[in-house]
Design a protein around this motif. Structure first.
Motif, PDB file in Angstrom:
ATOM      1  N   ARG A   1       0.871  -1.176   0.000  1.00 36.12           N
ATOM      2  CA  ARG A   1       0.000   0.000   0.000  1.00 36.12           C
ATOM      3  C   ARG A   1       0.907   1.224   0.000  1.00 36.12           C
ATOM      4  O   ARG A   1       1.636   1.475   0.948  1.00 36.12           O
ATOM      5  CB  ARG A   1      -0.900  -0.007   1.227  1.00 36.12           C
ATOM      6  CG  ARG A   1      -1.906   1.127   1.273  1.00 36.12           C
ATOM      7  CD  ARG A   1      -2.804   0.979   2.474  1.00 36.12           C
ATOM      8  NE  ARG A   1      -3.641  -0.203   2.307  1.00 36.12           N
ATOM      9  CZ  ARG A   1      -4.964  -0.176   2.226  1.00 36.12           C
ATOM     10  NH1 ARG A   1      -5.591   0.951   2.352  1.00 36.12           N
ATOM     11  NH2 ARG A   1      -5.645  -1.284   2.047  1.00 36.12           N
ATOM     12  N   VAL A   2       0.864   1.992  -1.079  1.00 31.89           N
ATOM     13  CA  VAL A   2       1.772   3.125  -1.259  1.00 31.89           C
ATOM     14  C   VAL A   2       1.243   4.369  -0.565  1.00 31.89           C
ATOM     15  O   VAL A   2       1.983   5.063   0.132  1.00 31.89           O
ATOM     16  CB  VAL A   2       1.992   3.414  -2.761  1.00 31.89           C
ATOM     17  CG1 VAL A   2       2.874   4.629  -2.965  1.00 31.89           C
ATOM     18  CG2 VAL A   2       2.582   2.193  -3.459  1.00 31.89           C
ATOM     19  N   GLU A   3      -0.040   4.643  -0.765  1.00 28.21           N
ATOM     20  CA  GLU A   3      -0.619   5.858  -0.195  1.00 28.21           C
ATOM     21  C   GLU A   3      -2.135   5.707  -0.163  1.00 28.21           C
ATOM     22  O   GLU A   3      -2.706   4.946  -0.941  1.00 28.21           O
ATOM     23  CB  GLU A   3      -0.224   7.076  -1.048  1.00 28.21           C
ATOM     24  CG  GLU A   3      -0.449   8.395  -0.358  1.00 28.21           C
ATOM     25  CD  GLU A   3       0.264   9.553  -1.040  1.00 28.21           C
ATOM     26  OE1 GLU A   3      -0.032  10.698  -0.671  1.00 28.21           O
ATOM     27  OE2 GLU A   3       1.102   9.317  -1.931  1.00 28.21           O
ATOM     28  N   GLU A   4      -2.762   6.457   0.754  1.00 26.68           N
ATOM     29  CA  GLU A   4      -4.224   6.459   0.843  1.00 26.68           C
ATOM     30  C   GLU A   4      -4.733   7.880   0.690  1.00 26.68           C
ATOM     31  O   GLU A   4      -4.078   8.833   1.114  1.00 26.68           O
ATOM     32  CB  GLU A   4      -4.675   5.917   2.198  1.00 26.68           C
ATOM     33  CG  GLU A   4      -4.485   4.439   2.351  1.00 26.68           C
ATOM     34  CD  GLU A   4      -5.103   3.900   3.640  1.00 26.68           C
ATOM     35  OE1 GLU A   4      -5.940   4.597   4.244  1.00 26.68           O
ATOM     36  OE2 GLU A   4      -4.725   2.787   4.032  1.00 26.68           O
TER      37      GLU A   4
ATOM     38  N   GLU B   1       2.231   2.793  -9.514  1.00 19.90           N
ATOM     39  CA  GLU B   1       0.770   2.720  -9.570  1.00 19.90           C
ATOM     40  C   GLU B   1       0.238   1.706 -10.570  1.00 19.90           C
ATOM     41  O   GLU B   1      -0.877   1.227 -10.417  1.00 19.90           O
ATOM     42  CB  GLU B   1       0.193   4.104  -9.881  1.00 19.90           C
ATOM     43  CG  GLU B   1       0.411   5.096  -8.750  1.00 19.90           C
ATOM     44  CD  GLU B   1      -0.250   6.432  -8.976  1.00 19.90           C
ATOM     45  OE1 GLU B   1      -0.846   6.650 -10.048  1.00 19.90           O
ATOM     46  OE2 GLU B   1      -0.165   7.276  -8.063  1.00 19.90           O
TER      47      GLU B   1
END
Length: 112
Positions: free
Chosen positions: A14-17, A74
């Motif tokens: 999970r890279v970013e939320e 992504e």
């Protein structure tokens, strides 16, 4: 409200939320876009808009490595393909910067 997560497809990490946009923020963004359409886009020349698009092309070239790394994270593309995608996008912007004003020029129509 739920979040939108960017997951690196090559690692599953999970890279970013990001928070999902609210109805109020969405309405505000649509209103801003409509305002720009009815004012700025109607008061600038095709040449002025083309100059902005030219700058977008230049920025893509200047930042191609950074943009390619985002594509890799992504979308999971190999780096070489991601760089190619950024360069291709820059070429498209440059094409329309060079040709857009001509595409929008008035053309006489012969009526017999």
């Amino acid at each position: 409200m739920s979040d939108y997560a960017v997951i690196d497809p090559s690692t599953g990490e999970r890279v970013e939320e990001f928070e999902v946009i609210s109805e109020q923020d969405l309405a505000s963004a649509i209103g801003s876009a409509h305002e720009a359409y009815t004012t700025w886009s109607r008061t600038t020349t095709a040449e002025q808009r083309a100059a902005l698009i030219r700058r977008v092309a230049e920025l893509h070239v200047e930042r191609k490595d950074e943009l390619a790394e985002i594509i890799v994270r992504e979308m999971g593309k190999p780096l070489a393909q991601a760089v190619g995608e950024v360069e291709f996008a820059a070429d498209i912007y440059a094409y329309y910067a060079d040709n857009g004003p001509g595409f929008l020029a008035d053309e006489p129509i012969q009526v017999d």
